[in-house]
Design a protein around this motif. Structure first.
Motif, PDB file in Angstrom:
ATOM      1  N   ASP A 114       0.771  -1.189  -0.018  1.00  0.00           N
ATOM      2  CA  ASP A 114       0.172   0.000   0.032  1.00  0.00           C
ATOM      3  C   ASP A 114       0.738   1.518  -0.002  1.00  0.00           C
ATOM      4  OD1 ASP A 114      -2.429  -1.555  -0.226  1.00  0.00           O
ATOM      5  OD2 ASP A 114      -2.798  -1.152   2.014  1.00  0.00           O
ATOM      6  N   ASP A 115       1.996   1.197   0.646  1.00  0.00           N
ATOM      7  CA  ASP A 115       2.941   2.481   0.578  1.00  0.00           C
ATOM      8  C   ASP A 115       3.514   2.781  -0.714  1.00  0.00           C
ATOM      9  OD1 ASP A 115       2.623   2.502   3.250  1.00  0.00           O
ATOM     10  OD2 ASP A 115       4.406   1.378   4.071  1.00  0.00           O
ATOM     11  N   LEU A 116       3.415   1.765  -1.560  1.00  0.00           N
ATOM     12  CA  LEU A 116       4.044   1.768  -2.745  1.00  0.00           C
ATOM     13  C   LEU A 116       3.267   2.940  -3.705  1.00  0.00           C
ATOM     14  CD1 LEU A 116       6.145   1.025  -5.198  1.00  0.00           C
ATOM     15  CD2 LEU A 116       4.618  -0.865  -5.720  1.00  0.00           C
TER      16      LEU A 116
ATOM     17  N   ALA B 288      -5.127   1.291 -12.094  1.00  0.00           N
ATOM     18  CA  ALA B 288      -4.280   1.374 -11.049  1.00  0.00           C
ATOM     19  C   ALA B 288      -3.124  -0.050 -10.973  1.00  0.00           C
ATOM     20  CB  ALA B 288      -4.956   1.080  -9.615  1.00  0.00           C
ATOM     21  N   CYS B 289      -3.187  -0.396 -12.374  1.00  0.00           N
ATOM     22  CA  CYS B 289      -2.231  -1.573 -12.711  1.00  0.00           C
ATOM     23  C   CYS B 289      -0.658  -0.941 -12.466  1.00  0.00           C
ATOM     24  CB  CYS B 289      -2.355  -1.826 -14.183  1.00  0.00           C
ATOM     25  SG  CYS B 289      -1.001  -3.163 -14.851  1.00  0.00           S
ATOM     26  N   LEU B 290       0.113  -1.817 -12.056  1.00  0.00           N
ATOM     27  CA  LEU B 290       1.446  -1.599 -11.768  1.00  0.00           C
ATOM     28  C   LEU B 290       2.407  -2.066 -12.765  1.00  0.00           C
ATOM     29  CD1 LEU B 290       1.274  -2.011  -7.886  1.00  0.00           C
ATOM     30  CD2 LEU B 290       1.507   0.179  -8.993  1.00  0.00           C
TER      31      LEU B 290
ATOM     32  N   TYR C 278       2.198   6.174 -21.287  1.00  0.00           N
ATOM     33  CA  TYR C 278       1.025   5.961 -20.642  1.00  0.00           C
ATOM     34  C   TYR C 278       1.315   4.760 -19.609  1.00  0.00           C
ATOM     35  CZ  TYR C 278      -1.734   8.740 -23.840  1.00  0.00           C
ATOM     36  OH  TYR C 278      -2.454   9.810 -24.508  1.00  0.00           O
ATOM     37  N   GLY C 279       0.470   4.912 -18.669  1.00  0.00           N
ATOM     38  CA  GLY C 279       0.651   3.913 -17.507  1.00  0.00           C
ATOM     39  C   GLY C 279       1.086   4.338 -16.375  1.00  0.00           C
ATOM     40  N   VAL C 280       1.899   3.480 -15.603  1.00  0.00           N
ATOM     41  CA  VAL C 280       2.277   3.837 -14.255  1.00  0.00           C
ATOM     42  C   VAL C 280       3.618   4.423 -14.367  1.00  0.00           C
ATOM     43  CG1 VAL C 280       3.619   1.745 -13.765  1.00  0.00           C
ATOM     44  CG2 VAL C 280       2.688   3.061 -11.887  1.00  0.00           C
ATOM     45  N   ARG C 281       3.884   5.500 -13.449  1.00  0.00           N
ATOM     46  CA  ARG C 281       5.443   6.049 -13.322  1.00  0.00           C
ATOM     47  C   ARG C 281       5.789   5.895 -12.038  1.00  0.00           C
ATOM     48  NH1 ARG C 281       4.614  11.818 -16.388  1.00  0.00           N
ATOM     49  NH2 ARG C 281       3.892  10.770 -18.420  1.00  0.00           N
ATOM     50  N   PHE C 282       7.031   5.429 -11.895  1.00  0.00           N
ATOM     51  CA  PHE C 282       7.561   5.018 -10.228  1.00  0.00           C
ATOM     52  C   PHE C 282       8.334   6.143 -10.131  1.00  0.00           C
ATOM     53  CE2 PHE C 282       6.497   0.969 -11.955  1.00  0.00           C
ATOM     54  CZ  PHE C 282       5.754   0.361 -10.887  1.00  0.00           C
ATOM     55  N   ARG C 283       8.206   6.671  -8.800  1.00  0.00           N
ATOM     56  CA  ARG C 283       8.936   7.946  -8.309  1.00  0.00           C
ATOM     57  C   ARG C 283       9.972   7.182  -6.972  1.00  0.00           C
ATOM     58  NH1 ARG C 283       6.270  11.359  -5.826  1.00  0.00           N
ATOM     59  NH2 ARG C 283       4.445  10.243  -5.967  1.00  0.00           N
TER      60      ARG C 283
END
Ligand code: SF4
Ligand code: SF4
Length: 91
Positions: free
Chosen positions: A4-6, A59-61, A84-89
């Motif tokens: 969840d923290d992700l 919400a797909c990772l 498009y899609g998820v971006r990780f910081r």
């Protein structure tokens, strides 16, 4: 870190078309419904009311877990189009 923290470390640019398509016919009689408890983003849920697996891609990772656990070839999986899609910081 718990999963969840992700979500504090990601953002999304959502494409209007889903990059993953789930074949509801293929899910019929699936005994384990592994997707519903292995997706870290909880994109798959079991609906008692509709008696079917429901899927939401927003919400797909993009981890690929659902493709690996589905042994009925019910998951048509692609990355979203570029940009498009998820971006990780992560820093
Ligand atoms: S594991 Fe595959 S066949 Fe089973 S419910 Fe999930 S997507 Fe459908
Ligand atoms: S790729 Fe990962 S986050 Fe996306 S729907 Fe499949 S299991 Fe869930």
């Amino acid at each position: 870190m718990i999963v969840d923290d992700l979500f504090d470390l990601v953002s999304y640019r959502i494409h209007p078309e889903a990059h993953i398509v789930v074949d509801a016919e293929g899910c019929k009689d699936c005994a384990h419904r592994a997707c519903t408890f292995s997706c870290p983003a909880r994109c798959y849920t079991w609906s008692e009311e509709r008696a079917r697996v429901e899927f939401a891609y927003e919400a797909c990772l993009e981890c690929g877990t659902c493709l690996l656990v589905c042994d009925r070839k019910a998951v048509d999986w692609h990355y979203p189009p570029g940009g498009y899609g998820v971006r990780f910081r992560l820093t």
